[in-house]
Motif scaffolding. Structure first.
Motif, mmCIF file in Angstrom:
data_model
loop_
_atom_site.group_PDB
_atom_site.id
_atom_site.type_symbol
_atom_site.label_atom_id
_atom_site.label_comp_id
_atom_site.label_asym_id
_atom_site.label_seq_id
_atom_site.Cartn_x
_atom_site.Cartn_y
_atom_site.Cartn_z
ATOM 1 N N ILE A 63 0.844 -1.202 0.000
ATOM 2 C CA ILE A 63 0.000 0.000 0.000
ATOM 3 C C ILE A 63 0.877 1.249 0.000
ATOM 4 N N MET A 64 1.888 1.252 0.846
ATOM 5 C CA MET A 64 2.749 2.425 0.956
ATOM 6 C C MET A 64 3.532 2.656 -0.337
ATOM 7 N N THR A 65 4.031 1.600 -0.936
ATOM 8 C CA THR A 65 4.762 1.723 -2.202
ATOM 9 C C THR A 65 3.852 2.274 -3.297
ATOM 10 N N GLU A 66 2.635 1.760 -3.345
ATOM 11 C CA GLU A 66 1.667 2.248 -4.331
ATOM 12 C C GLU A 66 1.336 3.723 -4.093
ATOM 13 N N ALA A 67 1.191 4.111 -2.836
ATOM 14 C CA ALA A 67 0.870 5.508 -2.507
ATOM 15 C C ALA A 67 1.992 6.447 -2.945
ATOM 16 N N VAL A 68 3.239 6.066 -2.681
ATOM 17 C CA VAL A 68 4.379 6.907 -3.059
ATOM 18 C C VAL A 68 4.365 7.152 -4.561
ATOM 19 N N SER A 69 4.111 6.119 -5.317
ATOM 20 C CA SER A 69 4.080 6.239 -6.773
ATOM 21 C C SER A 69 2.848 7.008 -7.261
ATOM 22 N N ARG A 70 1.687 6.625 -6.771
ATOM 23 C CA ARG A 70 0.415 7.209 -7.230
ATOM 24 C C ARG A 70 0.318 8.700 -6.944
ATOM 25 N N PHE A 71 0.792 9.120 -5.769
ATOM 26 C CA PHE A 71 0.639 10.512 -5.343
ATOM 27 C C PHE A 71 1.950 11.305 -5.407
ATOM 28 N N GLU A 72 3.010 10.691 -5.927
ATOM 29 C CA GLU A 72 4.318 11.327 -6.040
ATOM 30 C C GLU A 72 4.783 11.898 -4.697
ATOM 31 N N LEU A 73 4.768 11.051 -3.689
ATOM 32 C CA LEU A 73 5.122 11.462 -2.335
ATOM 33 C C LEU A 73 6.628 11.539 -2.148
ATOM 34 N N ARG A 74 7.037 12.428 -1.291
ATOM 35 C CA ARG A 74 8.440 12.515 -0.861
ATOM 36 C C ARG A 74 8.701 11.498 0.250
ATOM 37 N N GLY A 75 7.707 11.280 1.093
ATOM 38 C CA GLY A 75 7.841 10.338 2.193
ATOM 39 C C GLY A 75 6.484 9.794 2.589
ATOM 40 N N ALA A 76 6.485 8.585 3.139
ATOM 41 C CA ALA A 76 5.240 7.969 3.611
ATOM 42 C C ALA A 76 5.590 6.938 4.669
ATOM 43 N N ARG A 77 4.772 6.893 5.707
ATOM 44 C CA ARG A 77 4.986 5.946 6.800
ATOM 45 C C ARG A 77 3.659 5.686 7.490
ATOM 46 N N ALA A 78 3.448 4.439 7.901
ATOM 47 C CA ALA A 78 2.253 4.072 8.655
ATOM 48 C C ALA A 78 2.634 3.056 9.724
ATOM 49 N N ILE A 79 2.049 3.233 10.891
ATOM 50 C CA ILE A 79 2.267 2.310 12.011
ATOM 51 C C ILE A 79 0.913 1.961 12.578
ATOM 52 N N HIS A 80 0.680 0.663 12.780
ATOM 53 C CA HIS A 80 -0.571 0.209 13.385
ATOM 54 C C HIS A 80 -0.238 -0.586 14.633
ATOM 55 N N ARG A 81 -0.916 -0.273 15.713
ATOM 56 C CA ARG A 81 -0.710 -0.977 16.981
ATOM 57 C C ARG A 81 -1.319 -2.371 16.938
ATOM 58 N N THR A 82 -0.757 -3.242 17.743
ATOM 59 C CA THR A 82 -1.340 -4.536 18.062
ATOM 60 C C THR A 82 -1.350 -4.648 19.580
ATOM 61 N N GLY A 83 -2.103 -5.603 20.087
ATOM 62 C CA GLY A 83 -2.175 -5.795 21.529
ATOM 63 C C GLY A 83 -3.352 -5.046 22.126
ATOM 64 N N SER A 84 -3.312 -4.868 23.434
ATOM 65 C CA SER A 84 -4.400 -4.245 24.181
ATOM 66 C C SER A 84 -4.205 -2.732 24.257
ATOM 67 N N LEU A 85 -5.241 -1.989 23.897
ATOM 68 C CA LEU A 85 -5.192 -0.524 23.912
ATOM 69 C C LEU A 85 -6.330 0.020 24.765
ATOM 70 N N GLU A 86 -6.052 1.098 25.445
ATOM 71 C CA GLU A 86 -7.032 1.765 26.294
ATOM 72 C C GLU A 86 -7.656 2.947 25.553
ATOM 73 N N ILE A 87 -8.743 3.468 26.071
ATOM 74 C CA ILE A 87 -9.398 4.645 25.505
ATOM 75 C C ILE A 87 -8.372 5.778 25.447
ATOM 76 N N GLY A 88 -8.298 6.433 24.293
ATOM 77 C CA GLY A 88 -7.365 7.542 24.101
ATOM 78 C C GLY A 88 -6.026 7.144 23.514
ATOM 79 N N ASP A 89 -5.712 5.843 23.524
ATOM 80 C CA ASP A 89 -4.432 5.402 22.951
ATOM 81 C C ASP A 89 -4.423 5.640 21.443
ATOM 82 N N LEU A 90 -3.237 5.859 20.916
ATOM 83 C CA LEU A 90 -3.030 6.014 19.487
ATOM 84 C C LEU A 90 -2.957 4.623 18.869
#
Length: 150
Positions: A63-90
């Protein structure tokens, strides 16, 4: 450095933004998805995220590689949490940099939508009444016969 990462630790958005620095960029858009205290009229107490990491990371990186190409991005990064998260956590952080704001805004929206559709991450919502329920990446209930990975 991978552009898409799963993390069982808290996300430091300020540190992540620095990975997008580029003197040629004229715009940076950051999206942060937080754990909220409700969903579909039910009070949520916490969430648990599980992912099939090999496929999730591979598809996330695609997805990130496609986004860089499709939108001509200089940079792109995504992080998704796993595990147990509380209200307000990112829970998820997406950042992009581009020459112009239109590309940055469009890419940010496209990336988070694609992650939710294509990356095998399951969310178990724990409700105030003691019940819980698994949701698939597109937020539809998981088929009880399939369920999330164990």
């Amino acid at each position: 450095m991978s552009r898409f990462v799963l993390s069982d630790a808290a996300i430091d958005g300020v540190a992540q933004k620095r990975t997008l620095d580029d003197d040629a960029a004229g715009a940076c858009v950051i999206f942060e998805g937080w754990v909220r205290d409700h969903n579909d009229g039910r009070q949520v107490r916490r969430l648990d995220y599980q992912a099939y990491a090999p496929l999730a990371c591979s598809e996330g990186e695609a997805i990130m590689t496609e986004a860089v190409s499709r939108f001509e991005l200089r940079g792109a990064r995504a992080i998704h949490r796993t595990g147990s998260l509380e209200i307000g956590d990112l829970a998820v952080w997406v950042g992009v940099s581009a020459d112009h704001r239109d590309a940055a805004y469009a890419a940010s929206r496209w990336i988070i939508d694609e992650i939710k559709q294509r990356v095998p991450i399951w969310k178990n919502e724990h409700y105030a009444n003691g019940e819980s329920g698994w949701l698939h990446p597109d937020n539809s209930p998981v088929d009880p016969g399939l369920g999330p990975p164990r």
